[in-house]
Every structure is written in C-alpha cells, then in structure tokens.
Design an enzyme around this catalytic site. Structure first.
Site, mmCIF file in Angstrom:
data_model
loop_
_atom_site.group_PDB
_atom_site.id
_atom_site.type_symbol
_atom_site.label_atom_id
_atom_site.label_comp_id
_atom_site.label_asym_id
_atom_site.label_seq_id
_atom_site.Cartn_x
_atom_site.Cartn_y
_atom_site.Cartn_z
ATOM 1 N N LYS A 94 15.688 -14.202 -5.931
ATOM 2 C CA LYS A 94 16.292 -14.539 -7.216
ATOM 3 C C LYS A 94 17.449 -15.490 -6.962
ATOM 4 C CE LYS A 94 15.711 -13.172 -11.609
ATOM 5 N NZ LYS A 94 14.451 -12.940 -12.299
ATOM 6 N N VAL A 198 11.853 -13.426 -25.006
ATOM 7 C CA VAL A 198 10.965 -12.288 -24.727
ATOM 8 C C VAL A 198 11.039 -11.262 -25.850
ATOM 9 C CG1 VAL A 198 10.425 -10.395 -23.153
ATOM 10 C CG2 VAL A 198 11.100 -12.622 -22.232
#
Length: 367
Positions: A94, A198
């Site tokens: 990440k 989302v």
C-alpha cells in the site's frame, strides 16, 4: 540522520518503527520525498510470498507522519490478507501520500510518485484508493508500467469502486444468510457510513433489494447529493446508539473502537472500509461476545483488487464478476469456521489467509 534539536534522551520517547504492532513483519517500507513537487509519500510492502505486492495509493491530510506510517502499515498488511484469502497470486502493499488531494495533487506530483514506484522494479504495483482516481493512475502509467486501475479507454479495467461495492453486497448477503437464515435484505434497516464512490454504489444494490437505507457522511455536500439521487434518509449526528440490522462502514477505518464497540445496536457489521476494528483482537472478541456478526473487511471489500488483478491476468468482466460473487461463499466458510473453532470471524479469516501463504512458502522452499 537525526537533527541536532532531537536530544538523545528524546529518542527514548519515540516509538520505534520495527516495534510498532502495525509493522507486523513488513518486508520493506520506503519513504519518498521530492522538494520540487512537494511529494511526501510512504510505500509499505508487507509480503510478497504469493506474488508482487499490489495495493492502492491513498492521499490524505494526515495530522503527522507517524499517523501516515501507521495507516500504510495497517493497510498493506490488510492487502496481504485480502489477496491471500481471495485466492489471488499477489502479495500485499500500500502507499500513502501526505496531503490534501483536492488542493495539493498535481500531475507533476503523480509522475514523481510513479518514478518512486518504478524504482522498485515491480515489487510493488500501485492502484487507486481514497483521494485518487483512474485519471491519476493514467498519469502514473506515463512513467511506470507497475500500475493498475487505469481507464478502460487506455486498456485498463476502469474504476474498481462498483466491483468493490458488489463484493461488499455479496459479503453482506452471506452475513444475513448466516445470521437471519435468509440472504434477502428486503426491509432490513441498514446504515451506510461514507457515501463516496464505493458507498454510493453499494446503496444502489441495497435499494434494488428493498432494504431501508439510512446514510451518514462528514461530507455534507456529498451526503445531500446522494440522498437526493437515491431518495434515502440522512442521519445527522452520532448514529452509534441507533437501532439497526446492519452497519456498513464505508469511510475510513477504526470506527469500531473502545468508544463505539459497546454502543453499537446492530446484528451485523459488513462494509467497505479497511481496518474497521481499531484493535482486531480486542474489538473482534467483544463483537463476538455481544453476538454481533462481523464480516471481515479485507475479504468482502476485495472486489476492487479482483477488478485490477484482471489487468495483470488478462481476464474479462465476466470472470471479474464471478470471482467477486464468490465472496459470498468464502464469507460463509469463514463464519462456519469461526463457529466451529469458537474464534472470532476475523481470526478465522486471518488463519485461512496465513495458511495459504505458509503453504506457498513451503512449496517455494522445496523448489
């Protein structure tokens, strides 16, 4: 090198990087800085046993660099677990960029970040996350091939958010099946916290099934826009004491913490946010004791990585949807294991992920 104004005695007060619980055996942590563009970024590579570390880049105005470091470490570990439990041949990584994406993000900054990604020679592959778009990934792609989630008109899989939402929907239905005996969400009272790309897509799936959706978000402008579009109720204030069937955290992590874990009046937690449990061991156990069924976030939000993985493996939308739909079955398997072994659902999910990694590690050692 330590600056002169940091005295030796002060070093004892600084938490060591390797001693942080979040470090959790990371293979590599890279600090990236460029004065000209203002780039300050951290790349965390947690584990590459199953394959290159793939994970999105988040741009966020962190309060300090330690907060950013802790976030990237927790997120990259989550990516390891996510890929492993989903059956993808990927490791976990990440990246975070420290800054306000609405005011500080520039094409020059994104290209410079891409150069740092490129310097890792494919050990880390980036993608979009909070504060990023497919257009940003297109810019990164100008300087490195080690990026996914680029625009469809440039040969990529496009915006992963709708697929992420579909996976969360599948995980939520599995939780309902296990808890209520049916996966039908009609008339279920569901609170969606965070209505970004989302969360907004998830609302569509829920409304199509007839759920009673209430939304909340710190971004009031976005909140009102989504409420108007979908004709859903807004809850303005602290909702953790409200009665609900399902809580869907879809914003930032750690919303289940020492303050909220005893106040929540829900039967299921199933959302898209990463690292929803501030302390996965402590708060996972409390949820279990309270009879609240937790769908592990790193499993049910895996639709996004399934979507971008398609760019590496060259499979199409049909296979993307098939793999994401299978989150339903994997979630049920985790619930059954949790019940059978009398452990938390998070522990069950972590065990399954680690077992796959250890199996691969053993196979690699025999070659």
């Amino acid at each position: 090198m330590i600056s002169d104004d940091l005295r030796i005695n002060d070093l004892k007060k600084v938490d060591p990087v390797f001693g942080q619980l979040s470090f959790d055996d990371h293979e590599q942590v890279i600090f990236c800085h460029d004065k000209d563009t203002g780039l300050k970024a951290i790349i965390g590579i947690h584990n590459t046993v199953l394959g290159p570390a793939l994970g999105g880049t988040r741009m966020w105005p962190y309060q300090n660099e330690w907060e950013a470091l802790n976030d990237v470490l927790r997120l990259s570990r989550g990516m390891t677990l996510k890929s492993a439990i989903t059956g993808l041949n990927l490791g976990g990584g990440k990246a975070v960029i420290i800054g306000d994406s609405s005011t500080q993000k520039t094409p020059e900054l994104m290209r410079k970040f891409g150069e740092f990604v490129h310097s890792l020679n494919g050990k880390y592959i980036t993608a979009e996350d909070v504060g990023m778009t497919t257009e940003d990934m297109d810019i990164v792609r100008e300087v490195t091939p080690y990026v996914t989630g680029i625009s469809e008109n440039k040969g990529g899989a496009g915006n992963p958010s709708p697929i992420t939402a579909f996976g969360v929907f599948m995980g939520m239905k599995a939780a309902a099946k296990f808890k209520f005996g049916t996966d039908v969400l009609e008339d279920r009272k569901i609170f969606v916290q965070g209505v970004g790309s989302v969360g907004g897509a998830l609302i569509e799936y829920l409304l199509d099934e007839g759920a009673k959706v209430t939304i909340t978000d710190i971004n009031k402008e976005c909140l009102e826009k989504i409420a108007k579009r979908y004709h859903v109720d807004i809850f303005d204030g602290d909702f953790f004491d409200e009665q609900m069937d399902i809580y869907a955290p879809c914003a930032l992590g750690a919303t289940i913490n020492d303050d909220t874990v005893y106040r929540l009046k829900t039967q299921i937690i199933a959302g898209a946010a990463n690292n929803q449990l501030a302390d996965e061991n402590v708060h996972g156990r409390i949820l279990k004791e309270r009879g609240i069924l937790y769908a592990p976030d790193f499993l049910i939000n895996a639709g996004g990585i399934i979507n971008v993985y398609a760019e590496l493996e060259n499979y199409g939308k049909q296979e993307i949807m098939r793999k994401t739909e299978n989150i339903f079955n994997t979630t049920l398997e985790i619930f059954e294991r949790s019940k059978r072994e009398d452990i938390t659902t998070n522990q069950a999910a972590v065990q399954i992920a680690n077992e796959r990694i250890e199996t691969r590690k053993l196979e690699n050692s025999k070659r």
